[in-house]
Design a protein around this motif. Structure first.
Motif, PDB file in Angstrom:
ATOM      1  N   GLY A 167      43.874  44.777  35.417  1.00 44.65           N
ATOM      2  CA  GLY A 167      42.963  43.810  36.029  1.00 44.65           C
ATOM      3  C   GLY A 167      43.198  43.500  37.487  1.00 44.65           C
ATOM      4  N   VAL A 168      43.880  44.382  38.235  1.00 43.40           N
ATOM      5  CA  VAL A 168      44.083  44.134  39.665  1.00 43.40           C
ATOM      6  C   VAL A 168      42.717  44.092  40.353  1.00 43.40           C
ATOM      7  CG1 VAL A 168      45.079  45.056  41.794  1.00 43.40           C
ATOM      8  CG2 VAL A 168      46.366  45.178  39.653  1.00 43.40           C
ATOM      9  N   PRO A 169      42.428  43.036  41.105  1.00 42.31           N
ATOM     10  CA  PRO A 169      41.059  42.809  41.586  1.00 42.31           C
ATOM     11  C   PRO A 169      40.590  43.709  42.725  1.00 42.31           C
ATOM     12  CG  PRO A 169      42.503  41.040  42.302  1.00 42.31           C
ATOM     13  CD  PRO A 169      43.309  41.878  41.370  1.00 42.31           C
ATOM     14  N   HIS A 170      41.521  44.344  43.484  1.00 43.19           N
ATOM     15  CA  HIS A 170      41.120  45.160  44.635  1.00 43.19           C
ATOM     16  C   HIS A 170      41.856  46.498  44.592  1.00 43.19           C
ATOM     17  CE1 HIS A 170      39.253  41.546  46.302  1.00 43.19           C
ATOM     18  NE2 HIS A 170      40.370  40.904  45.990  1.00 43.19           N
ATOM     19  N   ILE A 214      40.935  43.619  31.819  1.00 43.98           N
ATOM     20  CA  ILE A 214      41.004  42.292  32.421  1.00 43.98           C
ATOM     21  C   ILE A 214      40.407  42.320  33.824  1.00 43.98           C
ATOM     22  CG2 ILE A 214      42.581  40.428  33.104  1.00 43.98           C
ATOM     23  CD1 ILE A 214      44.627  41.701  31.101  1.00 43.98           C
ATOM     24  N   VAL A 215      39.811  41.203  34.245  1.00 45.06           N
ATOM     25  CA  VAL A 215      39.322  41.056  35.620  1.00 45.06           C
ATOM     26  C   VAL A 215      39.931  39.762  36.168  1.00 45.06           C
ATOM     27  CG1 VAL A 215      37.319  41.013  37.144  1.00 45.06           C
ATOM     28  CG2 VAL A 215      37.160  42.156  34.920  1.00 45.06           C
ATOM     29  N   TRP A 216      41.135  39.852  36.698  1.00 43.91           N
ATOM     30  CA  TRP A 216      41.812  38.642  37.169  1.00 43.91           C
ATOM     31  C   TRP A 216      41.167  38.065  38.420  1.00 43.91           C
ATOM     32  CZ3 TRP A 216      45.029  36.254  34.145  1.00 43.91           C
ATOM     33  CH2 TRP A 216      45.855  36.956  33.260  1.00 43.91           C
ATOM     34  N   PRO A 217      41.043  36.724  38.518  1.00 45.11           N
ATOM     35  CA  PRO A 217      40.770  36.114  39.818  1.00 45.11           C
ATOM     36  C   PRO A 217      41.924  36.458  40.759  1.00 45.11           C
ATOM     37  CG  PRO A 217      40.497  34.519  38.036  1.00 45.11           C
ATOM     38  CD  PRO A 217      41.161  35.716  37.445  1.00 45.11           C
ATOM     39  N   THR A 218      41.623  36.694  42.017  1.00 41.18           N
ATOM     40  CA  THR A 218      42.641  37.171  42.957  1.00 41.18           C
ATOM     41  C   THR A 218      43.858  36.260  43.016  1.00 41.18           C
ATOM     42  OG1 THR A 218      40.974  38.298  44.308  1.00 41.18           O
ATOM     43  CG2 THR A 218      43.059  37.748  45.381  1.00 41.18           C
ATOM     44  N   GLN A 230      37.214  49.578  46.230  1.00 46.06           N
ATOM     45  CA  GLN A 230      36.371  49.145  45.125  1.00 46.06           C
ATOM     46  C   GLN A 230      36.942  47.878  44.502  1.00 46.06           C
ATOM     47  OE1 GLN A 230      35.188  52.200  42.409  1.00 46.06           O
ATOM     48  NE2 GLN A 230      33.991  50.821  41.111  1.00 46.06           N
ATOM     49  N   GLY A 231      36.132  46.815  44.493  1.00 44.44           N
ATOM     50  CA  GLY A 231      36.525  45.593  43.812  1.00 44.44           C
ATOM     51  C   GLY A 231      36.416  45.785  42.307  1.00 44.44           C
ATOM     52  N   ARG A 232      37.193  45.014  41.557  1.00 43.81           N
ATOM     53  CA  ARG A 232      37.240  45.199  40.100  1.00 43.81           C
ATOM     54  C   ARG A 232      35.870  44.990  39.458  1.00 43.81           C
ATOM     55  NH1 ARG A 232      36.852  46.078  35.755  1.00 43.81           N
ATOM     56  NH2 ARG A 232      38.282  45.948  33.989  1.00 43.81           N
ATOM     57  N   ARG A 233      35.030  44.181  40.043  1.00 42.81           N
ATOM     58  CA  ARG A 233      33.691  43.943  39.494  1.00 42.81           C
ATOM     59  C   ARG A 233      32.623  44.831  40.135  1.00 42.81           C
ATOM     60  NH1 ARG A 233      33.513  39.460  36.207  1.00 42.81           N
ATOM     61  NH2 ARG A 233      35.174  37.904  36.460  1.00 42.81           N
ATOM     62  N   ASP A 234      32.993  45.625  41.127  1.00 43.15           N
ATOM     63  CA  ASP A 234      32.011  46.454  41.831  1.00 43.15           C
ATOM     64  C   ASP A 234      31.615  47.662  40.981  1.00 43.15           C
ATOM     65  OD1 ASP A 234      32.341  44.689  43.888  1.00 43.15           O
ATOM     66  OD2 ASP A 234      33.526  46.046  45.154  1.00 43.15           O
ATOM     67  N   LYS A 261      38.325  40.273  52.192  1.00 45.84           N
ATOM     68  CA  LYS A 261      38.039  40.171  50.762  1.00 45.84           C
ATOM     69  C   LYS A 261      38.919  39.103  50.102  1.00 45.84           C
ATOM     70  CE  LYS A 261      34.869  43.324  49.974  1.00 45.84           C
ATOM     71  NZ  LYS A 261      33.561  43.010  49.328  1.00 45.84           N
ATOM     72  N   LEU A 262      40.183  39.039  50.503  1.00 43.99           N
ATOM     73  CA  LEU A 262      41.107  38.085  49.889  1.00 43.99           C
ATOM     74  C   LEU A 262      40.797  36.649  50.290  1.00 43.99           C
ATOM     75  CD1 LEU A 262      44.531  39.967  50.215  1.00 43.99           C
ATOM     76  CD2 LEU A 262      42.989  39.861  48.251  1.00 43.99           C
ATOM     77  N   SER A 263      40.113  36.468  51.401  1.00 41.57           N
ATOM     78  CA  SER A 263      39.800  35.111  51.862  1.00 41.57           C
ATOM     79  C   SER A 263      38.524  34.566  51.253  1.00 41.57           C
ATOM     80  CB  SER A 263      39.692  35.087  53.388  1.00 41.57           C
ATOM     81  OG  SER A 263      38.571  35.855  53.826  1.00 41.57           O
ATOM     82  N   GLN A 264      37.781  35.408  50.533  1.00 41.82           N
ATOM     83  CA  GLN A 264      36.504  34.967  49.959  1.00 41.82           C
ATOM     84  C   GLN A 264      36.718  34.059  48.762  1.00 41.82           C
ATOM     85  OE1 GLN A 264      34.227  38.524  49.144  1.00 41.82           O
ATOM     86  NE2 GLN A 264      33.961  39.017  51.302  1.00 41.82           N
TER      87      GLN A 264
END
Length: 577
Positions: free
Chosen positions: A532-535, A470-474, A552-556, A574-577
C-alpha cells in the motif's frame, strides 16, 4: 531504506481465519503475524505504520498541553477494588497473582493508576489544570477475539487524563482534547466523524466517539445532514413519531392468529402495516429485600417495526440490572409463552414501559396473553392503564433529528477514539482531592481520552483498499515513496539514477525505500501495491533515454512521465497535498 536489507514477507493468500478485509490484507502484506488468539507480532512494515500513528498523536497531544508519562501494564488489585471495577469489569479483566499470592490486573485502561499518581502529587489548585497521557500496551480478555487488530486481546492505546478544579475547567479541558482529536484524525488522512456517545463501563457524564467511516464498520452512526447533530446508535434520541395520540376508533377485539409469534406474521395475516403492531419484551429485575430474593416483572412495548436499544433500556429507572425473563417466568406471569404477550390481562402485576411511539398509538394490535390470539383495536386508558413512557428504541433513517433541524441519516463507522467527561467518578471513590482557594479540600474533576493506536491500522485499511491491496494515506504509510528500478543489476545508467534519486529524496526528508531485490516488474509492483505504499517511481533505461521517470500514485489508473530533473520537486508537491 533498501528492500534487500529490510524484511518483506508478503503472501499470495490470507489465512482461512482472516474474516474481514483489513485482517486479510495485513496478514498478506506481512504486517502482522498471529502468535495466539487475539495476540499478534507487529512485523516491520506494520510497526512502521504504528510508529507514524504514534508520532502524530504525540505531536498533537503535546501541542494541546499534554504531558507524557508511562504507567505500568501490571496494576495492583487494590486500586481496582477502590473503584469497584475489580468486580464490575468481570472476566474481561485479566487477573494474575505473584509468588506471594498478591493479585494484579493486566491493565485494560489506567483510570485507577493515574488517579493514584495525581492524588499523591497534586495538593493545591495552583497545580491545575493538568493533562497526563501515555501510549501503552493494553489487554482485554475478549470472549471471542476476531478481525485481527480490530478486536484483539492485546493492543496499543493512547490514553490521556485531565484534572481540573471545577466543572467549567473540566469542560474546557474536554474541548481542548476534542479539538486535538479532530486534528489527529485529520492528519491521519482518514474520513471520520465525531458522535455523541454513551459512557459505558468507563463511567462519568458526557462523551464523544471518533469513528472512521467505512461501509464494513460495526457501529451505526446517526447524523443530520442539515445540522451538527451526530451520535452513535446507543445514544441517539428517538423522537415520538406522532405529536399526540389519536382518539380510539375501534372496539377491542380478541382475534384468532394461529402460529403467528412474530409481529411480521401477525401483520401479514391481518393485512395491516407492521407499524400498527406492538411487540412485547419481558424483563425481570432481581432484588433482595430483608435478606430475601424477589423478582419484579417488567414489560417493554415497542412498535413492531422498531428495535430495542439495550443501553437506553438500562437507563430507565429500575432497569439498570435487568435481564430477559425465562420461559418459565413468562408462563407464570402471562399465562402463555412468548409470541402472544401483551399488556392486557396479565396473570401477575407487571410494570409496563412503552416506547414514546407506542405511547402515542391508538387502535394498535398486541398479544392477548393467550396462545394463538391477539387483540385488535387496543387503546391506552380505555383497555389498559397508561404506561410509563421512555425512549426505548433505535432510531431509523428519516426520523426527526432531536435538534429539530432536519431528519436523520445513518452510516457505518469503526470506533477508534473516545473522549469522556468523567467528573468526580474516580476522584471521589479514590479520595483524590486538592485544596481550593479557601484552603478546603475538593474532589478533582477528571476527563479521559483514548485512541486505539493499533486499531487505527485496521480501520484505515477498511476505508482504503482495492482489489490489489492496501491504499495507505500518505501520513501513516509504512513508506511514502517506493523506487522500482528496472534491471538495476544490469544497467549502470539505471543504477546511477536510482542512487542519485534515492539520496536526493532522503535529503529532502522523504521516507523512501528502493526495491533493490532484483525482482521482475510484475512481482515487484504487486508487492508494493499489496503493502500500500502511496507513491511509486519507476526508473528504466527506456525512460531515462527520453529524460523521464514514471510516477504513479496508488490510486492512479496510469503512470505519468516526469522529467528526471524535476522528480524530487514533483514528489514533494504530491506529499504536500
Amino acid at each position: 531504506m533498501r528492500a534487500s536489507r529490510f524484511f518483506i514477507s508478503t503472501q499470495k493468500e490470507a489465512p482461512s481465519d482472516a474474516e474481514i478485509v483489513s485482517h486479510q490484507l495485513m496478514m498478506r502484506a506481512g504486517m502482522i503475524k498471529r502468535l495466539g488468539s487475539g495476540i499478534y507480532t507487529y512485523m516491520p512494515t506494520g510497526l512502521r505504520v504504528i510508529r507514524k500513528v504514534e508520532a502524530i498523536i504525540r505531536d498533537e497531544m503535546n501541542k494541546a498541553g499534554g504531558i507524557e508519562l508511562l504507567m505500568p501494564l501490571v496494576q495492583p488489585a487494590e486500586l481496582w477494588q477502590e473503584t469497584g471495577r475489580w468486580d464490575k469489569m468481570g472476566p474481561e479483566l485479566m487477573r494474575v497473582k505473584d509468588r506471594h499470592g498478591r493479585e494484579y490486573a493486566i491493565q485494560p485502561t489506567s483510570e485507577e493508576v493515574i488517579t493514584d499518581v495525581v492524588r499523591t502529587e497534586i495538593k493545591s489548585y495552583r497545580q491545575l489544570p493538568l493533562n497526563l497521557y501515555h501510549i501503552q500496551t493494553k489487554f482485554r480478555d475478549e470472549r471471542r477475539p476476531r478481525f485481527g487488530l480490530m478486536r484483539g486481546r492485546e493492543f496499543t492505546m493512547k490514553d490521556a487524563y485531565s484534572f481540573d478544579r471545577d466543572l467549567a475547567g473540566m469542560q474546557a479541558s474536554y474541548k481542548v482534547m476534542f479539538d486535538a482529536y479532530t486534528a489527529i484524525f485529520t492528519r491521519f488522512g482518514l474520513k471520520f466523524r465525531a458522535v455523541a456517545a454513551d459512557n459505558g463501563a468507563i463511567g462519568g457524564t458526557g462523551s464523544h466517539e471518533f469513528h472512521v467511516i467505512a461501509s464494513t464498520g460495526e457501529d451505526a452512526l446517526v447524523y443530520c445532514p442539515t445540522s451538527d447533530f451526530a451520535a452513535n446508535m446507543e445514544a441517539a434520541e428517538a423522537m415520538p413519531l406522532a405529536a399526540s395520540r389519536p382518539a380510539p376508533g375501534q372496539e377491542l377485539t380478541k382475534t384468532s392468529t394461529p402460529g403467528t409469534t412474530k409481529c411480521e406474521q401477525v401483520a401479514q395475516l391481518l393485512g395491516i402495516e407492521l407499524s400498527k403492531t406492538v411487540k412485547t419484551i419481558a424483563l425481570v429485575v432481581e432484588k433482595e429485600v430483608d435478606g430475601k430474593k424477589t423478582t419484579e416483572n417488567w414489560m417493554l412495548l415497542l412498535r413492531g417495526d422498531h428495535e430495542m436499544n439495550e443501553v437506553k433500556v438500562g437507563k430507565v429507572p429500575g432497569l439498570a440490572n435487568h435481564r430477559f425473563a425465562t420461559e418459565a417466568e413468562i408462563l407464570l406471569c402471562y399465562g402463555t409463552l412468548p409470541g402472544y404477550l401483551g399488556p392486557i390481562g396479565t396473570k401477575q402485576p407487571v410494570t409496563v414501559v412503552a416506547d414514546r411511539s407506542v405511547a402515542n398509538m391508538a387502535d394498535f394490535v398486541c398479544g392477548a396473553n393467550d396462545k394463538d390470539f391477539h387483540y385488535i383495536g387496543a387503546n391506552w386508558g380505555r383497555d389498559v392503564a397508561e404506561p410509563l413512557v421512555a425512549d426505548l428504541r433505535n432510531v431509523v433513517e428519516g426520523d426527526a433529528s432531536p435538534d429539530g433541524k432536519g431528519v436523520l441519516a445513518i452510516e457505518r463507522g469503526i470506533e477508534v477514539g473516545h473522549v469522556f467527561q468523567l467528573g468526580t467518578a474516580y476522584s471521589e471513590s479514590m479520595k483524590a482531592t486538592f485544596l481550593d482557594e479557601n484552603g478546603k479540600p475538593a474532589p478533582l474533576q477528571m476527563g479521559c481520552y483514548g485512541i486505539g493506536v493499533t486499531r487505527i491500522l485496521g480501520a484505515a485499511i477498511e476505508q482504503n483498499y482495492d482489489d490489489k491491496g492496501i491504499v495507505w494515506p500518505t501520513a501513516i504509510a509504512p513508506f511514502e515513496v517506493v523506487l522500482c528500478p528496472m534491471g538495476m543489476d544490469r544497467s549502470e545508467m539505471v543504477k546511477t539514477e536510482v542512487e542519485k534519486l534515492y539520496a536526493d529524496l532522503q535529503a529532502a526528508g522523504v521516507d523512501v525505500i528502493v526495491d533493490d531485490r532484483g525482482l521482475r516488474p510484475g512481482a515487484m509492483f504487486a508487492d508494493w501495491e499489496l503493502i500500500g505504499v502511496p507513491h511509486r517511481v519507476v526508473i528504466g533505461e527506456r525512460g531515462l533515454k527520453e529524460g523521464n521517470l514514471e510516477y504513479q500514485g496508488r490510486r492512479d489508473a496510469a503512470a505519468t512521465a516526469v522529467p528526471v530533473a524535476g522528480m524530487v520537486e514533483f514528489i514533494k508537491g504530491k506529499l504536500s497535498q
